[in-house]
Design a protein around this motif. Sequence first.
Motif, short mmCIF file in Angstrom:
data_model
loop_
_atom_site.label_atom_id
_atom_site.label_comp_id
_atom_site.label_asym_id
_atom_site.label_seq_id
_atom_site.Cartn_x
_atom_site.Cartn_y
_atom_site.Cartn_z
N ASP A 8 -12.58 -47.52 17.36
CA ASP A 8 -11.22 -47.34 16.82
C ASP A 8 -10.21 -47.19 17.95
N GLN A 9 -10.62 -46.50 19.00
CA GLN A 9 -9.70 -46.36 20.13
C GLN A 9 -9.39 -47.71 20.76
N LYS A 11 -9.47 -50.48 19.18
CA LYS A 11 -8.64 -51.17 18.20
C LYS A 11 -7.18 -50.79 18.37
N SER A 12 -6.92 -49.49 18.55
CA SER A 12 -5.52 -49.08 18.66
C SER A 12 -4.92 -49.47 20.00
N PRO A 15 -4.78 -54.08 19.73
CA PRO A 15 -4.83 -54.55 18.34
C PRO A 15 -4.99 -56.06 18.24
#
Lengths: 194, 464
Positions: A8-9, A11-12, A15
């Motif tokens: 997730d990190q 991904k952020s 992006p």
Amino acid sequence: MNVPLLSDQIKSKFPDAVIAAHQYRGDDTVTIRPESIVRVAQTLRDDPAFQMNLLMDLTAVDYSKFAQEPQGKGGHINAGIALKQPSDIPDANPWPGPATQARFEVVYHFVSLPLKHRLRVKVPVEESKPEIDSISALWGGANWFEREVWDMFGIRFTGHPNLKRILMYAQFEGHPLRKDYPVTQRQPLIGPNN
Amino acid sequence: MEQPQKTVQQQLETATRSYDPNTGLETRDMLLNIGPSHPAMHGIIRIVAKLDGETLKDIDVEIGYLHRAFEKMSETVSYNGVMPYTDRLNYVSPLINNMGYCMAIEKLLDLPVSERAHYIRVIMSEISRVTDHLTCVGASAMELGAFTVFLYMIKAREYLWELVEVVTGARLTISYCRVGGLKSDLPEGFAEKTHAAFAEVRKVLVEVDQLITRNRIFFDRMKGTGKISKEDALSYGMTGPFLRSTGVNYDVRKDFPYAIYDQVKFEVPLGTSGDNLDRYYVRMEEMEQSMRIVEQCLKQIPGGPVAVDPQTGKPMEASEMVDRAKMGQIDKITDKIAITDPTLEGSDSRVHDKILVSEKRVSLPAKEDTYGNIEGLMNHFKLVMFGHGIRPPKGEVYFPVEGANGELGFYVVSDGTDKAYRVRVRPPCFTIMSGLHKLLVGEQMADMVPTFGSVNMIGGELDR
């Protein structure tokens, strides 16, 4: 767990680079676009949130025959026996499978010793253009790993200082771990000419 | 396609000759070809060295002479069929490979394994780690002239291999683990035998320590040679005793505990300078720690009492069991133990259910069942016949264990059939070999021997 997942990190942070992410059997995995591998790898190594100081493994998978019963002549193929598929072992959290239709996936396993976490990064590579940027400038260990992937799968690493075969000999034709390389194929052994 | 970098040999051919400024004499670098088959090389590997006098200026390492297509072959046989191949990866400590592969498949299946099986696996892997270190230290000492040390250490290894033989029935190619458990349980009297063997090994370690640790020749040749910095070791992905000798505290058993390593106490010996001497110290201390783990395991291991027929107090004959089964008296015998054919002695364990999970789609039945009743026979056939066998769900896993040389990882991709779609081994000495030039360049030619000895290159896992 309070700490957000590493995928997730990523991904952020990137992006536009991330294609997919999943966790299977506790292995955190993120699939990214091939052009962004050096950027992501650099961040993984240098960002204090990741601190992935070990490139544990680098390999590839050829998905061209995935979930197909083997065809044609092979070494140990069981032909002629009608088989009923046994019931599958149930899987509560099924694996999503390869993220794209690309033939190859280059797989990186990173480890952070200070933070004690692992992350798998996968990069799809098309059959028509089997090329990806080399990360051997970031990790010395990538040098031989990438040579092995070139040797076994024929994926070229641009920017690699010395991309030649490592396990097979220079005159060897083909890439043995590709799924279309028959198990039974033999090539005469020719020694190095020096 | 870009031009590959020139090899040492090509560089030499094109290099211009230089002249010594003091004497005006022409100097030329010399090319020395070491290997592929050389008495000072452990295994088949070729190093082309560029020498300036006795100093190594550059080296070119060529591997692949022992390539047997492990990864390709693993895609053609069933999951259990890969087990014998894993023995041949690191043939000095094959039990650790067995364990790593099994645990990767178990992770893929999401299959919990009994605690007793884990304990036995840990015991056997730690014994293997000691044998591996004994071989490595002994062989590198021999190359420095201490032949006695080699003989002593091989003697100590022999005691441990006898233990391995008692448990697995083989010395080298053991194939002891099974997906879901183990081939057979520990034999009776194993703990006593282990303690006796460890006493001998400890004696040898003390002897060796007295012989070489403070020996001037050995010390001088090991100290300061084959040095690698922390940063380089990490950059090249080196693990195991190699990385720990530089002072980096990384041990898979501690940092990512698997099996029951979180239930035993042990310490991770660390070096400071990353030279050959530190690697020797680390290995010597790790042997002691491994024995400590085994001793704790033997104390803590759960289960294991022998179950017997309550009526007679003796294990039952297989033929009698079959007779009873024919009469339909299955309820009385399903949990009983039969004495099978004497040739199967190694595998007729009495506590089979304690070391194997009960998932019938995965674990091979006990030999008593295979030969004693039709259900067991069918179960056995469903797992060993071509086209049958274990079928894990689609998925991919990476499972690392601490091999004797460092992190040994198995990356397995399954496509839901009875054969693995891809089996990748992350061999610990591959990364060490890839950084070999960092250790050797600038050193004396003669220092190559102890340095290469401390790498403990295992051709089987390096070339696969």
